[in-house]
Write a protein that holds these residues in place. Structure first.
Motif, mmCIF file in Angstrom:
data_model
loop_
_atom_site.group_PDB
_atom_site.id
_atom_site.type_symbol
_atom_site.label_atom_id
_atom_site.label_comp_id
_atom_site.label_asym_id
_atom_site.label_seq_id
_atom_site.Cartn_x
_atom_site.Cartn_y
_atom_site.Cartn_z
ATOM 1 N N THR A 34 0.850 -1.189 0.051
ATOM 2 C CA THR A 34 0.013 0.158 -0.042
ATOM 3 C C THR A 34 1.002 1.291 -0.003
ATOM 4 N N ALA A 35 1.836 1.277 0.872
ATOM 5 C CA ALA A 35 2.881 2.524 0.872
ATOM 6 C C ALA A 35 3.576 2.647 -0.296
ATOM 7 N N PHE A 36 3.954 1.463 -1.147
ATOM 8 C CA PHE A 36 4.576 1.567 -2.382
ATOM 9 C C PHE A 36 3.889 2.127 -3.394
ATOM 10 N N LYS A 37 2.602 1.914 -3.632
ATOM 11 C CA LYS A 37 1.453 2.356 -4.383
ATOM 12 C C LYS A 37 1.260 3.862 -4.315
ATOM 13 N N VAL A 38 1.125 4.220 -3.123
ATOM 14 C CA VAL A 38 1.081 5.829 -2.479
ATOM 15 C C VAL A 38 2.352 6.426 -2.932
ATOM 16 N N GLY A 39 3.657 5.944 -2.445
ATOM 17 C CA GLY A 39 4.815 6.559 -2.782
ATOM 18 C C GLY A 39 5.018 6.592 -4.379
ATOM 19 N N LEU A 40 4.787 5.605 -5.023
ATOM 20 C CA LEU A 40 5.101 5.769 -6.651
ATOM 21 C C LEU A 40 4.120 6.800 -7.135
ATOM 22 N N ALA A 41 2.726 6.655 -7.119
ATOM 23 C CA ALA A 41 2.259 7.795 -7.431
ATOM 24 C C ALA A 41 2.098 8.971 -7.355
ATOM 25 N N ARG A 42 3.335 9.442 -6.334
ATOM 26 C CA ARG A 42 3.856 10.974 -6.328
ATOM 27 C C ARG A 42 4.639 11.347 -7.384
ATOM 28 N N ASP A 43 5.180 10.315 -7.893
ATOM 29 C CA ASP A 43 6.139 10.617 -9.254
ATOM 30 C C ASP A 43 5.430 10.312 -10.584
ATOM 31 N N PHE A 44 4.446 9.110 -10.453
ATOM 32 C CA PHE A 44 4.159 8.599 -11.483
ATOM 33 C C PHE A 44 2.472 8.513 -11.433
ATOM 34 N N PRO A 45 2.000 9.475 -11.348
ATOM 35 C CA PRO A 45 0.439 9.472 -11.321
ATOM 36 C C PRO A 45 -0.107 8.572 -12.222
ATOM 37 N N GLY A 46 0.165 8.227 -13.191
ATOM 38 C CA GLY A 46 -0.498 7.418 -14.261
ATOM 39 C C GLY A 46 -0.229 6.006 -13.996
ATOM 40 N N ALA A 47 0.726 5.350 -13.140
ATOM 41 C CA ALA A 47 0.956 4.176 -12.781
ATOM 42 C C ALA A 47 -0.159 3.235 -12.396
ATOM 43 N N THR A 48 -0.164 2.092 -13.081
ATOM 44 C CA THR A 48 -1.217 1.211 -12.780
ATOM 45 C C THR A 48 -0.323 -0.029 -12.208
ATOM 46 N N PHE A 49 -1.227 -0.931 -11.281
ATOM 47 C CA PHE A 49 -0.648 -2.212 -10.710
ATOM 48 C C PHE A 49 -1.528 -3.344 -11.163
#
Length: 293
Positions: A34-49
């Protein structure tokens, strides 16, 4: 294509679709992801998982159907499984105990444990009366942990005794020869610290009157005298930082990040038996006394 992905100079990933493979289902892993997804979204808001599930029958088929450009391995087993399968896409990892990374692969992430020098510093700060440390080393294991632990103890002004054994059966004699010492540091290695080895060590600790510093708090519940707690979420956030480097095609340096220690767990009964007296004023927030109920 595979050779290009192996090179650190590969072009940055633009699709930002991340496949997540876990060693198993666990609350700690969920917190880190969960923390990984939130952290990555800060720099890559279009990231999907894409959830690839756990390493169990059928995992290879799910991986083959995943066409995203990068992967997150959650836990040691997931990371080693992807590496053994020859996965060429960039791999970030989180919650991996004592990571060992192959050279020349686009792999970087965050460990499950704190760096050994910070663990030793926290123990010394909370329990300054403990001056004699020993470290358990299995023959054939990489020497990096033992060297770092010994150097950290010596920097803190503590004595250091490496205890090298080839088998679990050799533990009683080796530990008896090295005694007396106050604290035995256990290596953060799931392959070496087997359930049988840990049971033997718990028995020896009571007989030889020493405490054990285990890799994580669950070991305290199983009989270790102490362990250093970290934030699982921080391991996930650090993995997101590493994934950001991978997605940009830049080599992370260092390739392994360590979460900061948050507090020292002590097994209350064992600490009482060993006459461990915490430093005055240290109970909060650096110390947690765990009591068996």
């Amino acid at each position: 294509m595979a050779l290009a992905l192996l090179a650190w100079g590969a072009p940055p990933v633009t699709a930002q679709e991340i496949g997540i493979l876990q060693s198993m289902q666990a609350d700690a892993f969920t917190e880190a992801v969960t923390a990984f997804k939130v952290g990555l979204a800060r720099d890559f808001p279009g990231a999907t998982f894409v959830d690839l599930g756990v390493v169990a029958p059928g995992w290879h088929g799910r991986l083959a159907k995943f066409h995203g450009e990068a992967l997150l391995a959650v836990g040691s087993h997931a990371l080693q499984t992807l590496l053994a399968a020859g996965e060429a896409r960039p791999i970030a990892f989180t919650m991996v105990l004592n990571p060992r990374l192959p050279a020349g692969r686009r792999v970087a992430g965050a460990a499950m444990e704190a760096a050994i020098d910070e663990e030793v510093a926290l123990v010394h700060r909370v329990l300054p009366a403990l001056t004699r440390m020993a470290g358990l080393v299995f023959q054939g294991a990489p020497p990096a942990w033992d060297a770092a632990a010994g150097a950290s103890a010596q920097r803190a002004g503590l004595t250091w005794r490496p205890i090298t054994v080839a088998t679990v059966d050799a533990l009683p004699e080796a530990i008896h020869r090295a005694a007396p010492f106050d604290l035995l540091l256990l290596p953060p290695d799931e392959a070496l610290l087997t359930p049988r080895a840990f049971r033997v060590l718990v028995s020896l600790a009571r007989r030889e009157a020493f405490g054990m510093l285990a890799p994580s708090p669950p070991f305290v519940r199983a009989g270790a005298a102490a362990a250093v707690e970290v934030s699982w979420a921080e391991s996930g956030v650090l993995a997101a930082i590493q994934m950001g480097h991978l997605l940009r095609g830049a080599p992370p340096e260092p390739t392994i990040l360590y979460p900061k220690p948050t507090r020292l767990w002590l097994h209350q009964e064992r600490a009482h038996d060993l006459h461990w007296l915490p430093q005055p004023g240290s109970p909060s927030p650096l110390l947690y006394l765990w009591e068996e109920r």
